[in-house]
Write an enzyme that holds these catalytic residues in place. Structure first.
Site, PDB file in Angstrom:
ATOM      1  N   THR A  46       6.794   2.783  -0.247  1.00 60.33           N
ATOM      2  CA  THR A  46       7.637   3.936   0.056  1.00 60.33           C
ATOM      3  C   THR A  46       7.035   5.213  -0.563  1.00 60.33           C
ATOM      4  O   THR A  46       6.604   5.211  -1.709  1.00 60.33           O
ATOM      5  CB  THR A  46       9.061   3.691  -0.448  1.00 60.33           C
ATOM      6  OG1 THR A  46       9.610   2.594   0.254  1.00 60.33           O
ATOM      7  CG2 THR A  46       9.939   4.907  -0.288  1.00 60.33           C
TER       8      THR A  46
ATOM      9  N   SER B 246      16.383   0.296  -1.430  1.00 62.58           N
ATOM     10  CA  SER B 246      15.783  -0.218  -2.654  1.00 62.58           C
ATOM     11  C   SER B 246      16.816  -0.213  -3.773  1.00 62.58           C
ATOM     12  O   SER B 246      17.545   0.768  -3.939  1.00 62.58           O
ATOM     13  CB  SER B 246      14.584   0.635  -3.070  1.00 62.58           C
ATOM     14  OG  SER B 246      14.162   0.279  -4.377  1.00 62.58           O
TER      15      SER B 246
ATOM     16  N   ASN C  90      16.055  -0.009  -6.870  1.00 62.85           N
ATOM     17  CA  ASN C  90      15.371   0.478  -8.062  1.00 62.85           C
ATOM     18  C   ASN C  90      15.401   1.986  -8.247  1.00 62.85           C
ATOM     19  O   ASN C  90      14.795   2.507  -9.173  1.00 62.85           O
ATOM     20  CB  ASN C  90      13.911  -0.009  -8.047  1.00 62.85           C
ATOM     21  CG  ASN C  90      13.825  -1.520  -8.044  1.00 62.85           C
ATOM     22  OD1 ASN C  90      14.574  -2.193  -8.742  1.00 62.85           O
ATOM     23  ND2 ASN C  90      12.924  -2.063  -7.230  1.00 62.85           N
ATOM     24  N   THR C  91      16.073   2.693  -7.343  1.00 62.67           N
ATOM     25  CA  THR C  91      16.311   4.127  -7.505  1.00 62.67           C
ATOM     26  C   THR C  91      17.818   4.331  -7.614  1.00 62.67           C
ATOM     27  O   THR C  91      18.543   3.998  -6.672  1.00 62.67           O
ATOM     28  CB  THR C  91      15.754   4.933  -6.321  1.00 62.67           C
ATOM     29  OG1 THR C  91      14.328   4.794  -6.277  1.00 62.67           O
ATOM     30  CG2 THR C  91      16.105   6.412  -6.450  1.00 62.67           C
TER      31      THR C  91
ATOM     32  N   GLY D 274      11.605 -13.315   2.981  1.00 62.11           N
ATOM     33  CA  GLY D 274      11.474 -14.765   2.933  1.00 62.11           C
ATOM     34  C   GLY D 274      10.615 -15.345   4.029  1.00 62.11           C
ATOM     35  O   GLY D 274      10.700 -16.536   4.316  1.00 62.11           O
TER      36      GLY D 274
ATOM     37  N   ASN E 259      14.139   4.668   4.067  1.00 62.98           N
ATOM     38  CA  ASN E 259      14.486   3.596   3.122  1.00 62.98           C
ATOM     39  C   ASN E 259      15.668   4.052   2.279  1.00 62.98           C
ATOM     40  O   ASN E 259      15.541   4.965   1.461  1.00 62.98           O
ATOM     41  CB  ASN E 259      13.273   3.286   2.236  1.00 62.98           C
ATOM     42  CG  ASN E 259      13.501   2.096   1.311  1.00 62.98           C
ATOM     43  OD1 ASN E 259      14.609   1.603   1.182  1.00 62.98           O
ATOM     44  ND2 ASN E 259      12.441   1.652   0.669  1.00 62.98           N
TER      45      ASN E 259
ATOM     46  N   LYS F 277      15.862   1.111   6.975  1.00 60.39           N
ATOM     47  CA  LYS F 277      15.700  -0.181   6.303  1.00 60.39           C
ATOM     48  C   LYS F 277      16.920  -0.419   5.428  1.00 60.39           C
ATOM     49  O   LYS F 277      17.265   0.416   4.588  1.00 60.39           O
ATOM     50  CB  LYS F 277      14.426  -0.204   5.454  1.00 60.39           C
ATOM     51  CG  LYS F 277      14.116  -1.579   4.863  1.00 60.39           C
ATOM     52  CD  LYS F 277      12.716  -1.615   4.271  1.00 60.39           C
ATOM     53  CE  LYS F 277      12.355  -3.032   3.808  1.00 60.39           C
ATOM     54  NZ  LYS F 277      10.948  -3.107   3.319  1.00 60.39           N
TER      55      LYS F 277
ATOM     56  N   ASN G 209      10.768  -7.157  -8.547  1.00 62.87           N
ATOM     57  CA  ASN G 209      10.118  -5.880  -8.824  1.00 62.87           C
ATOM     58  C   ASN G 209      11.152  -4.805  -9.117  1.00 62.87           C
ATOM     59  O   ASN G 209      12.247  -4.799  -8.559  1.00 62.87           O
ATOM     60  CB  ASN G 209       9.214  -5.462  -7.654  1.00 62.87           C
ATOM     61  CG  ASN G 209       9.911  -4.531  -6.683  1.00 62.87           C
ATOM     62  OD1 ASN G 209      10.000  -3.321  -6.912  1.00 62.87           O
ATOM     63  ND2 ASN G 209      10.418  -5.104  -5.590  1.00 62.87           N
ATOM     64  N   ARG G 210      10.772  -3.927 -10.027  1.00 62.00           N
ATOM     65  CA  ARG G 210      11.529  -2.702 -10.265  1.00 62.00           C
ATOM     66  C   ARG G 210      10.535  -1.544 -10.352  1.00 62.00           C
ATOM     67  O   ARG G 210      10.516  -0.758 -11.305  1.00 62.00           O
ATOM     68  CB  ARG G 210      12.390  -2.814 -11.534  1.00 62.00           C
ATOM     69  CG  ARG G 210      11.666  -3.282 -12.787  1.00 62.00           C
ATOM     70  CD  ARG G 210      12.607  -3.227 -13.991  1.00 62.00           C
ATOM     71  NE  ARG G 210      11.982  -3.803 -15.176  1.00 62.00           N
ATOM     72  CZ  ARG G 210      12.046  -5.094 -15.521  1.00 62.00           C
ATOM     73  NH1 ARG G 210      12.726  -5.944 -14.763  1.00 62.00           N
ATOM     74  NH2 ARG G 210      11.453  -5.535 -16.611  1.00 62.00           N
TER      75      ARG G 210
ATOM     76  N   THR H 270      15.344  -7.364   6.052  1.00 63.27           N
ATOM     77  CA  THR H 270      16.017  -6.552   5.060  1.00 63.27           C
ATOM     78  C   THR H 270      15.086  -6.220   3.900  1.00 63.27           C
ATOM     79  O   THR H 270      13.992  -6.766   3.798  1.00 63.27           O
ATOM     80  CB  THR H 270      17.231  -7.310   4.460  1.00 63.27           C
ATOM     81  OG1 THR H 270      16.733  -8.470   3.753  1.00 63.27           O
ATOM     82  CG2 THR H 270      18.200  -7.756   5.507  1.00 63.27           C
ATOM     83  N   ASN H 271      15.595  -5.376   2.994  1.00 60.25           N
ATOM     84  CA  ASN H 271      14.910  -5.084   1.744  1.00 60.25           C
ATOM     85  C   ASN H 271      15.164  -6.220   0.745  1.00 60.25           C
ATOM     86  O   ASN H 271      15.663  -7.279   1.117  1.00 60.25           O
ATOM     87  CB  ASN H 271      15.414  -3.741   1.183  1.00 60.25           C
ATOM     88  CG  ASN H 271      14.359  -2.968   0.424  1.00 60.25           C
ATOM     89  OD1 ASN H 271      13.589  -3.543  -0.343  1.00 60.25           O
ATOM     90  ND2 ASN H 271      14.323  -1.661   0.617  1.00 60.25           N
TER      91      ASN H 271
ATOM     92  N   ASN I 151       7.013   4.655   5.473  1.00 58.16           N
ATOM     93  CA  ASN I 151       8.318   4.406   4.873  1.00 58.16           C
ATOM     94  C   ASN I 151       8.582   5.492   3.834  1.00 58.16           C
ATOM     95  O   ASN I 151       7.774   5.693   2.922  1.00 58.16           O
ATOM     96  CB  ASN I 151       8.287   3.012   4.235  1.00 58.16           C
ATOM     97  CG  ASN I 151       9.608   2.580   3.655  1.00 58.16           C
ATOM     98  OD1 ASN I 151      10.160   3.255   2.804  1.00 58.16           O
ATOM     99  ND2 ASN I 151      10.085   1.406   4.073  1.00 58.16           N
TER     100      ASN I 151
ATOM    101  N   ASP J 218       0.861  -1.180   0.000  1.00 56.48           N
ATOM    102  CA  ASP J 218       0.000   0.000   0.000  1.00 56.48           C
ATOM    103  C   ASP J 218       0.897   1.229   0.000  1.00 56.48           C
ATOM    104  O   ASP J 218       1.248   1.776   1.039  1.00 56.48           O
ATOM    105  CB  ASP J 218      -0.915  -0.005   1.224  1.00 56.48           C
ATOM    106  CG  ASP J 218      -1.948   1.110   1.191  1.00 56.48           C
ATOM    107  OD1 ASP J 218      -1.913   1.928   0.256  1.00 56.48           O
ATOM    108  OD2 ASP J 218      -2.791   1.160   2.106  1.00 56.48           O
TER     109      ASP J 218
ATOM    110  N   GLY K 182      10.204   1.220  -8.639  1.00 58.13           N
ATOM    111  CA  GLY K 182      10.783   2.563  -8.697  1.00 58.13           C
ATOM    112  C   GLY K 182      10.042   3.596  -7.870  1.00 58.13           C
ATOM    113  O   GLY K 182       9.951   4.769  -8.260  1.00 58.13           O
ATOM    114  N   PHE K 183       9.527   3.186  -6.705  1.00 60.20           N
ATOM    115  CA  PHE K 183       8.864   4.129  -5.787  1.00 60.20           C
ATOM    116  C   PHE K 183       7.732   4.892  -6.490  1.00 60.20           C
ATOM    117  O   PHE K 183       7.622   6.121  -6.375  1.00 60.20           O
ATOM    118  CB  PHE K 183       9.859   5.138  -5.213  1.00 60.20           C
ATOM    119  CG  PHE K 183      10.850   4.592  -4.226  1.00 60.20           C
ATOM    120  CD1 PHE K 183      10.736   3.313  -3.707  1.00 60.20           C
ATOM    121  CD2 PHE K 183      11.930   5.380  -3.813  1.00 60.20           C
ATOM    122  CE1 PHE K 183      11.657   2.830  -2.785  1.00 60.20           C
ATOM    123  CE2 PHE K 183      12.860   4.902  -2.896  1.00 60.20           C
ATOM    124  CZ  PHE K 183      12.718   3.629  -2.384  1.00 60.20           C
TER     125      PHE K 183
END
Length: 379
Positions: A102, A192, A194-195, A315, A189, A232, A127-128, A260-261, A156, A81, A130-131
């Site tokens: 995030t 990630s 992806n940024t 996991g 955060n 994170k 996933n990518r 972890t992320n 976050n 969410d 990208g916030f």
């Protein structure tokens, strides 16, 4: 809810997954399922039925952490969410707390689609995203409208992609000033994949001024209470870097670390390498992350003990995984990818299984069990 209902819930969801959901683009399936969750929270009769089916966990699972009194230790990780549009519905499904985001200082669309992929042979996701989110001003307004009618809530925050790295601290401060007053805890955060450049902020020389600035902004924005602040981190940090982050958390009086992320590693997957490569870049989550995330958690607890609250994620699929995280030092535990594969009965099964494990253990409460395995190996 009786234990006898659990197998039926799982069978129905597995059938829906095999026949319908797995044939739909993963992000579209997410939006569809999330729409149903939000609908359940808005329709009084349906809301009551869902709340009854996913009843609160066993009283023995109650925990106190980060200034919150929670019915249990298990929450939904950030990413599900992003814009705080469905926190009430998610609470109905039995999550003890919900972490949104995030959220970035400015609204942004995220990366081009497709950007979310299932790896079913490994019960994993790539996933990518990208916030992708509506920005901290819009999310703050939505949280203000919720008021106190919500579950325990973490917020976050991350860096807007268009903001240069030299202005990253101010971007986080902007989000903090808007969101801290609505958060039961706040998460920075920096992990990630992806940024571009985000993970560079995990270096302690850059993390120290960032966390210090966010702490000061939270205190200015919410002068009547201390908003717990967490960071994170990535599972891909070297052990010596983990130690530096742990030491920094203690030195700054940080309230917690989330470990972890997602990971950029693709090692040990059962899926065909060419199929995995075809998915492209992005963070891997789900079952393959379990061992590394657990190892990071153990190392952090051995370093910080009870001076910093640890949240274990990565996991986590079942009650055994939750119990293992608690024994490794996690006061709270989160999941996300397991929700995709297990369906709406997931939290109920986790709670009942965890209550059984606690009852069979030498520990009276979950708080007594936190870090027990690490303490026994590091007397």
């Amino acid at each position: 809810m009786s234990a006898a209902r659990d197998p039926r819930d799982h069978r129905l969801y597995r059938l829906a997954y095999r026949t319908v959901l797995r044939r739909i683009d993963a992000e579209r399936a997410h939006h569809g399922a999330f729409a149903l969750i939000r609908l359940a929270a808005r329709v009084p009769g349906l809301r009551a039925a869902v709340a009854a089916r996913f009843a609160p966990p066993h009283p023995a699972l109650a925990v106190e952490a980060l200034g919150m009194r929670l019915p249990g230790p298990f929450g939904l990780a950030a990413g599900f969410d992003k814009n705080a549009v469905g926190v009430r519905g998610l609470a109905l499904l039995g999550f003890d707390f919900v972490e949104i985001g995030t959220v970035t200082g400015q609204p942004q669309p995220g990366n081009p689609t497709p950007r979310l992929f299932r790896v079913p042979t490994d019960r994993a996701l790539v996933n990518r995203m990208g916030f992708n989110n509506e920005g901290s001003a819009a999310v703050a307004a939505r949280l203000a409208a919720l008021g106190s009618d919500r579950p325990a809530l973490g917020v976050n925050i991350g860096k807007t992609k268009a903001v240069p790295e030299s202005d990253a601290v101010q971007d986080y401060v902007t989000s903090t000033e808007r969101l801290a007053r609505h958060a039961d805890y706040l998460v920075v955060n920096v992990s990630s994949p992806n940024t571009p450049g985000l993970r560079d902020l995990q270096a302690t020389s850059r993390l120290r001024p960032l966390l210090t600035a966010v702490r000061e902004a939270a205190d200015r924005s919410v002068p009547d209470r201390r908003v717990p602040l967490l960071v994170k981190i990535a599972p891909d940090l070297a052990d010596e870097d983990l130690d530096q982050v742990a030491d920094l958390a203690v030195a700054l009086g940080l309230d917690g670390i989330i470990a972890t992320n997602t990971t950029v590693s693709r090692e040990g997957l059962r899926a065909r390498p060419e199929a995995v490569a075809a998915l492209g870049a992005g963070g891997l989550s789900g079952a393959p992350l379990r061992e590394r995330s657990l190892a990071v958690l153990r190392r952090l607890y051995a370093r910080v003990g009870d001076r910093v609250t640890l949240i274990g994620v990565g996991g986590v699929e079942n009650a055994d995984d939750v119990w293992e995280r608690v024994l490794a030092g996690a006061t709270l535990v989160q999941g996300y990818s397991g929700f995709v594969y297990a369906g709406p009965g997931w939290t109920s099964a986790l709670h009942r299984g965890l209550a059984r494990r606690l009852a069979a253990s030498p520990h009276t409460t979950l708080a007594d069990a936190v870090g027990a395995d690490v303490r026994s190996s590091h007397p």
